[in-house]
Design a protein around this motif. Structure first.
Motif: not given
Length: 65
Positions: A13-17
């Protein structure tokens, strides 16, 4: 076995722009979002939950590290 040789797992999982298609405003979205995420400025839906990874409706411009 020495601790130097043990590989630690990294999360998927990641935080995406994500930029909105309507107003091109950038928002930060979690890749496994469990709720509907809307744009902060215009209110359009940016991502929808699917049960696993979220369906991103805007364009992904990168990840936040």
């Amino acid at each position: 076995m020495k601790k130097e040789h043990i590989i630690s797992p990294e999360p998927n999982s990641k935080f995406l722009k994500v930029s909105c298609k309507e107003c091109t405003e950038e928002n930060i979205v979690y890749s496994y979002a469990s709720t509907i995420v809307t744009c902060k400025s215009c209110g359009n839906v940016i991502s929808k939950p699917t049960g696993a990874k979220a369906r991103i409706i805007g364009t992904i411009s990168g990840s936040v590290e």
